[in-house]
Design an enzyme around this catalytic site. Structure first.
Site, PDB file in Angstrom:
ATOM      1  N   SER A 105       0.810  -1.217   0.000  1.00 13.38           N
ATOM      2  CA  SER A 105       0.000   0.000   0.000  1.00 13.38           C
ATOM      3  C   SER A 105       0.843   1.266   0.000  1.00 13.38           C
ATOM      4  CB  SER A 105      -0.930  -0.005   1.218  1.00 13.38           C
ATOM      5  OG  SER A 105      -1.784  -1.128   1.187  1.00 13.38           O
TER       6      SER A 105
ATOM      7  N   GLU B 128       8.040  -5.295  -7.248  1.00 16.91           N
ATOM      8  CA  GLU B 128       7.335  -6.136  -6.274  1.00 16.91           C
ATOM      9  C   GLU B 128       7.827  -7.573  -6.409  1.00 16.91           C
ATOM     10  OE1 GLU B 128       5.283  -8.279  -3.720  1.00 16.91           O
ATOM     11  OE2 GLU B 128       5.395  -6.091  -3.649  1.00 16.91           O
TER      12      GLU B 128
ATOM     13  N   TYR C 137      -4.883  -2.899  -8.670  1.00 13.46           N
ATOM     14  CA  TYR C 137      -3.627  -2.224  -8.333  1.00 13.46           C
ATOM     15  C   TYR C 137      -2.756  -2.062  -9.577  1.00 13.46           C
ATOM     16  CZ  TYR C 137      -3.747  -1.809  -3.232  1.00 13.46           C
ATOM     17  OH  TYR C 137      -4.035  -1.414  -1.953  1.00 13.46           O
TER      18      TYR C 137
ATOM     19  N   SER D  34     -11.890  -6.607  28.659  1.00 10.63           N
ATOM     20  CA  SER D  34     -13.185  -6.878  28.029  1.00 10.63           C
ATOM     21  C   SER D  34     -13.088  -8.028  27.029  1.00 10.63           C
ATOM     22  CB  SER D  34     -13.716  -5.620  27.328  1.00 10.63           C
ATOM     23  OG  SER D  34     -14.032  -4.608  28.250  1.00 10.63           O
TER      24      SER D  34
ATOM     25  N   HIS E  30     -29.737   9.305  18.609  1.00 14.09           N
ATOM     26  CA  HIS E  30     -30.436   8.333  19.447  1.00 14.09           C
ATOM     27  C   HIS E  30     -31.416   7.510  18.614  1.00 14.09           C
ATOM     28  CE1 HIS E  30     -32.221   6.787  23.133  1.00 14.09           C
ATOM     29  NE2 HIS E  30     -33.417   7.014  22.590  1.00 14.09           N
TER      30      HIS E  30
END
Length: 490
Positions: A19, A39, A110, A246, A479
């Site tokens: 990216s 690449e 890409y 959590s 709301h």
């Protein structure tokens, strides 16, 4: 041996088609620069995010999220049963084919975007060839390179050399496994997760970071027996304690992931019963599973001859850069995961565009353009989602002093769960706002609950602009929503 001769010189050589590299290459080309992008992974433009990261991961998360919602249907009168998804209900192989086809389409997009901007690109391994910064490319597949010679097919393993006035290192990173663990090769990494041809009936995921949390959540939601092996007592230890607690509690108590705390990590892996694995933990516990996934972090891809061009590394073996992404070599720059600052796709894109603005626009307005790496929002696609921006409670107290910090917290069940009598079906919503100073500037926001990723984006803008608690309070709530709690906390 005769010195290598560059066959073509560019204004900008970009090593890495992820990216950040693609964004910087396209922006540079838009200013008229002559750009070559290199690449290494053949026909897989887009880097980690597109191929083995956020994109296919989010597709899998959607599947897991729908699986979780399946047993909510009875509460809304849409089903007569509240059965959870069991192993075998999910058609893994068919879904993998669809997911891979989607990724392939993105690879093509890409490539087309690069062509449309006039960026030349090539698939091959790049390596600095000499102190001048010339780059030797070893092709990773047969390919036509019309910008070099029309109609000719260049062959795999052929070597080509290019020169560049400026060069960008955006090579990214790679997933690691622990080489010192006997039998480590019997497991796979988070990259290998996307290569699995069938769903494992049982799986052990090793690592308490966001990748381990996300993958273990996906496996469990889709019906696999799931063990998450961690060294401490909570997952996501780099996040605020409200998120740590959590998600750890929900995974353990309701989602059904077997979190093995204080595991001592993995000491040995053995092959048993065909392809099954026997995993011995440091605490003596033994697991027998179909699949083992290592999610113990990533390392920078730096084996490209950096020593030849004087590019230095930090103590974590990441490319060392200044605030302008410049390395120790004034003509070589670096960004993205390879520098290890904030390893997120949008960060690499933003840094890449700013760098090209400064180098190639010719506009004095951009002469000091660089990315501010503070207050970058990030999310975890866990079950439920979690998101964070700014300082944790602990970090805020260390920076400003405990007496300068005020914390606002809220924990509740979202309205969506009001129709459900069974508490085990209800995932938590937990919000924390961290404020500093007399004006109560918001320096941290940490949220857990459904749609956290979408909620955080807008609040990220506010915090980046320096919002205070008073600014939050002055915003009229929408709301009924969960997000309204963030502007009504007392």
């Amino acid at each position: 041996m005769a010195p290598l001769q560059a066959i073509r010189k560019y204004d900008y050589l970009v090593i890495g088609g992820g990216s950040g590299g693609v964004a910087s290459a396209r922006r540079a080309a838009s200013y008229g620069a002559k750009v070559l992008l290199i690449e290494s992974k053949f026909n897989k433009m887009g880097g980690t995010c597109v191929n083995v990261g956020c994109v296919p991961k989010k597709v899998m998360w959607y599947a897991g999220d729908l699986a979780e919602k399946r047993h909510h249907l009875k509460s809304y009168g849409l089903s007569t049963t509240d059965d959870k998804v069991k192993y075998g209900d999910f058609d893994w192989s068919t879904f993998k084919d669809k997911r891979d086809a989607y990724v392939k389409r993105l690879n093509g997009i890409y490539e087309r975007n690069l062509k449309n901007e006039g960026v030349d690109y090539i698939y091959g391994f790049a390596h600095f060839a000499n102190s001048n910064g010339d780059v030797e490319v070893t092709l990773t597949g047969d390919q036509e390179l019309s910008f070099l010679e029309e109609g000719k097919e260049f062959k795999k393993d052929e070597k080509l050399v290019f020169a560049g006035s400026k060069t960008l290192i955006a090579t990214g990173g790679y997933a690691i496994n622990p080489p010192n663990v006997e039998g480590h090769e019997l497991g796979t990494t988070s990259d290998g997760f996307f290569e699995l041809q069938k769903q494992p009936k049982s799986v052990a995921v090793v690592g308490a970071g966001y990748i381990g949390v996300e993958l273990s959540g996906i496996f469990k939601a889709l019906g696999s027996e799931t063990h998450l092996v961690i060294r401490g007592d909570t997952v996501l230890r780099s996040f605020d304690e409200s998120i740590q607690n959590s998600i750890t509690d929900y995974y353990t108590d309701k989602l059904g992931v077997n979190i093995i705390k204080q595991s001592g990590s993995v000491s040995k892996v053995e092959k048993i019963d065909g392809d099954r694995k026997k995993i011995t933990l440091g605490n003596g516990q033994v697991l027998e599973v179909d699949e083992l996934i290592w999610t113990m972090g990533r390392k920078s891809l730096i084996n490209i001859g950096l020593d030849k061009v004087g590019v230095t590394l930090n103590d974590k073996q990441q490319v060392d850069v200044d605030q302008f992404q410049q390395t120790a070599n004034p003509n070589i720059f670096s960004l993205g995961d390879v520098i290890g600052k904030v390893e997120l796709t949008p960060v690499a894109i933003a840094a890449g565009r700013r760098l090209s603005n400064r180098l190639f626009s010719g506009d004095k307005a951009f002469e000091n353009d660089h990315l501010d790496y503070s207050n970058v929002p990030s999310v975890i696609f866990s079950h439920p989602e979690a998101g964070s921006i700014g300082l944790s409670c602990k970090e805020a107290k260390e920076k400003y002093g405990e007496d300068q910090i005020k914390i606002y917290k809220s924990k509740f069940n979202a309205m969506y769960y009001a129709m459900m009598e069974d508490d085990s079906l209800k995932s938590p919503t937990s919000y924390k706002v961290v404020c500093a100073g007399e004006d109560e500037k918001v320096v941290g926001l940490h949220i857990v609950g459904d749609s956290s990723a979408e909620i955080l984006q807008g609040f990220g803008v506010a915090i980046k602009m320096g919002a205070t608690k008073k600014d939050f309070d002055s915003c009229v709530a929408i709301h009924p929503t969960s997000a309204e709690e963030l502007v009504t906390m007392k």
